[in-house]
Design an enzyme around this catalytic site. Structure first.
Site, PDB file in Angstrom:
ATOM      1  N   TYR A  15       0.827  -1.214   0.000  1.00  0.00           N
ATOM      2  CA  TYR A  15       0.000   0.000   0.000  1.00  0.00           C
ATOM      3  C   TYR A  15       0.862   1.266   0.000  1.00  0.00           C
ATOM      4  O   TYR A  15       0.638   2.190   0.775  1.00  0.00           O
ATOM      5  CB  TYR A  15      -1.000  -0.014   1.171  1.00  0.00           C
ATOM      6  N   TYR A 148     -14.083  -4.089   2.872  1.00  0.00           N
ATOM      7  CA  TYR A 148     -12.711  -4.528   2.633  1.00  0.00           C
ATOM      8  C   TYR A 148     -12.490  -5.806   3.427  1.00  0.00           C
ATOM      9  O   TYR A 148     -12.698  -5.832   4.634  1.00  0.00           O
ATOM     10  CB  TYR A 148     -11.682  -3.463   3.052  1.00  0.00           C
ATOM     11  N   ASP A 236     -16.604 -10.866   9.516  1.00  0.00           N
ATOM     12  CA  ASP A 236     -15.173 -10.617   9.383  1.00  0.00           C
ATOM     13  C   ASP A 236     -14.763  -9.687  10.522  1.00  0.00           C
ATOM     14  O   ASP A 236     -14.881  -8.470  10.418  1.00  0.00           O
ATOM     15  CB  ASP A 236     -14.880 -10.002   8.010  1.00  0.00           C
ATOM     16  N   LYS A 264      -5.159 -10.365  12.808  1.00  0.00           N
ATOM     17  CA  LYS A 264      -4.572  -9.140  13.387  1.00  0.00           C
ATOM     18  C   LYS A 264      -4.290  -9.241  14.891  1.00  0.00           C
ATOM     19  O   LYS A 264      -3.262  -9.743  15.298  1.00  0.00           O
ATOM     20  CB  LYS A 264      -5.469  -7.942  13.076  1.00  0.00           C
TER      21      LYS A 264
HETATM   22  C1  LIG Z   1     -11.890  -6.408   8.063  1.00  0.00           C
HETATM   23  C2  LIG Z   1     -10.634  -6.919   7.444  1.00  0.00           C
HETATM   24  N1  LIG Z   1     -10.632  -8.130   6.878  1.00  0.00           N
HETATM   25  C3  LIG Z   1      -9.527  -8.641   6.321  1.00  0.00           C
HETATM   26  C4  LIG Z   1      -8.348  -7.923   6.291  1.00  0.00           C
HETATM   27  C5  LIG Z   1      -7.144  -8.510   5.653  1.00  0.00           C
HETATM   28  O1  LIG Z   1      -6.213  -8.858   6.620  1.00  0.00           O
HETATM   29  P1  LIG Z   1      -4.682  -9.122   6.255  1.00  0.00           P
HETATM   30  O2  LIG Z   1      -4.107  -7.794   5.869  1.00  0.00           O
HETATM   31  O3  LIG Z   1      -4.105  -9.652   7.527  1.00  0.00           O
HETATM   32  O4  LIG Z   1      -4.656 -10.107   5.154  1.00  0.00           O
HETATM   33  C6  LIG Z   1      -8.298  -6.658   6.870  1.00  0.00           C
HETATM   34  C7  LIG Z   1      -7.060  -5.875   6.840  1.00  0.00           C
HETATM   35  O5  LIG Z   1      -7.009  -4.711   7.072  1.00  0.00           O
HETATM   36  C8  LIG Z   1      -9.486  -6.130   7.448  1.00  0.00           C
HETATM   37  O6  LIG Z   1      -9.500  -4.925   8.002  1.00  0.00           O
END
Ligand SMILES: Cc1ncc(COP(=O)(O)O)c(C=O)c1O
Length: 422
Positions: A15, A148, A236, A264
């Site tokens: 990014y 996202y 998610d 995370k």
């Molecule tokens: C809600 C959500 N799902 C999935 C992801 C993707 O996670 P990763 O960057 O660990 O692949 C993110 C990343 O910011 C996210 O905020």
């Protein structure tokens, strides 16, 4: 040659627009809420290193758990083998998973590496479960506008193509996108009747969209409508885990999803680790005496013992230190400090959910690629003691739980200074 020159010759950062962005910060250490830079400066990690650092950096109990586990069992394949850290963590995750009266509990844990792979796993489980029940027409997914879910192809499909993924459009699968409104969701479910594999949602807070927030009532409606239209709800919680004032955003809304994605902050933000939790019903769709019906998905580091040990230490800290409540208090303090900005005509909205505080500024072209975003980036970077990264025209704080009141005030001051200067 110094580090930045070597970096500039060799690396491709995530990014990052290498034709535009300044040199990265050279970070030599991290402790608590602070990053130590190579030039002697320190910066408060106000965004928890991409929303991962849950307690603080170098948290002694997590560091000790990692060291002990690395010495005992560093890694072993997770097909045909198992180990205590993975089993114990699964038990703990299932115990804290959101519950809802009358709904099947989340009963199985599938490990992977990061948020994107947690989402990929969930999508493949949802689609695969329908196929194994003979429902092969379930080829549509419902997702929110601005969603996202990660950067792999399934996760990109679930995500809103603007602003990141437009060029991959021909390679992404079919998704019906709705705003977070029950009427729109119901209309989509009706229009796609019998074809929906599931609805995926970032519950309560849509992170990358600019910390957009929706109501608990919408989530409850989403749960009710997915049931009424016989489809699956995928939550998610990669970003929201521990951050919304509850352990999960689903718990806060009083709902249980069919599939739950975590990453995370799962390891406290120390090591890559993700988990997809599923109901026994979904698991059962894959359980068979025919090998061909198995879930053919897995990654080399699935269930890595060191990452699982870090996550167990993190969950213990989360319980003992009441991390969701502490983050809520820090968020509330930052929000109060920023409240006077609500009167500023350049401010569109100040909003908060638990420990997540967002200040959205007025912009002619709102969104990640907002022109104002470039000015905000520059102003954030110029903050001497606080690390901030805007999401387009949105400034936000997403601090770790160790952040003191004084440090939280410093974060609010920095956001305020950036907002006023830009
Ligand atoms: C809600 C959500 N799902 C999935 C992801 C993707 O996670 P990763 O960057 O660990 O692949 C993110 C990343 O910011 C996210 O905020």
């Amino acid at each position: 040659m110094d580090l930045l020159a070597r970096d500039a010759r060799t690396l491709w950062h995530p990014y990052t627009q290498h034709g535009l962005d300044p040199q990265p910060l050279a970070v030599v250490g991290a402790k608590g809420a602070w990053l130590q830079l190579a030039d002697g400066a320190r910066k408060l990690d106000a965004i928890s290193s991409w929303w991962s650092c849950l307690h603080g950096h170098a948290e002694p109990r997590i560091v000790a758990a990692i060291a002990a586990q690395a010495a005992a069992l560093d890694h072993v394949l997770f097909a045909g083998c198992t180990h205590e850290p993975a089993v114990a963590l699964a038990e703990e995750l299932l115990a804290l998973a959101p519950r809802q009266a009358g709904r099947p509990a989340l009963a199985r844990v599938f490990y992977s590496d990061d948020g994107s792979t947690a989402v990929e796993s969930a999508l493949k489980m949802a689609i695969g479960a329908w196929v194994r029940r003979g429902e092969t027409a379930r080829t549509t997914l419902i997702a929110l506008e601005g969603a996202y879910h990660g950067d792999t192809f399934g996760a990109m499909s679930a995500g809103d193509p603007t602003p990141f993924f437009r060029e991959f459009g021909p390679f992404l699968f079919h998704v019906v996108r709705v705003p977070p409104e029950a009427e729109a969701l119901e209309a989509a479910l009706k229009a796609q009747s019998g074809r929906v594999a599931g609805m995926i949602v970032e519950p309560l807070v849509q992170g990358a969209a600019g910390m957009r927030m929706h109501s608990e009532a919408f989530l409850r409606e989403a749960r009710r409508l997915c049931d009424a239209h016989d489809t699956l709800l995928i939550a998610d919680e990669v970003m929201t885990f521990g951050r919304t004032g509850s352990v999960t955003a689903c718990e806060r809304a009083g709902i249980a999803p069919d599939l739950l994605c975590l990453a995370k902050g799962l390891s406290g933000g120390t090591l890559p680790l993700a988990a997809t939790l599923a109901t026994e019903e979904i698991f059962d769709a894959f359980r068979s005496e025919e090998r061909s019906r198995a879930f053919f998905h897995g990654h080399t580091f699935t269930g890595n013992p060191i990452a699982c040990a870090a996550a167990r230490a993190s969950l213990a800290l989360m319980r003992e230190h009441q991390v969701p409540a502490r983050l809520d208090a820090i968020g509330s303090r930052i929000e109060s400090a920023l409240a006077p900005l609500r009167e500023d005509a350049r401010v569109r909205e100040l909003r908060r959910c638990g420990g997540i505080v967002a200040l959205e500024l007025e912009a002619a072209d709102p969104g990640y690629l907002a022109g104002l975003g470039e000015r905000l980036r520059t102003a954030c970077r110029a903050q001497p003691e606080v690390l901030l990264r805007p999401l387009g025209n949105v400034l936000y704080a997403l601090p770790p739980a160790c952040m003191s009141d004084v440090e939280a005030d410093q974060v609010a001051d920095a956001i305020s200074a950036v907002a006023r200067s830009a």
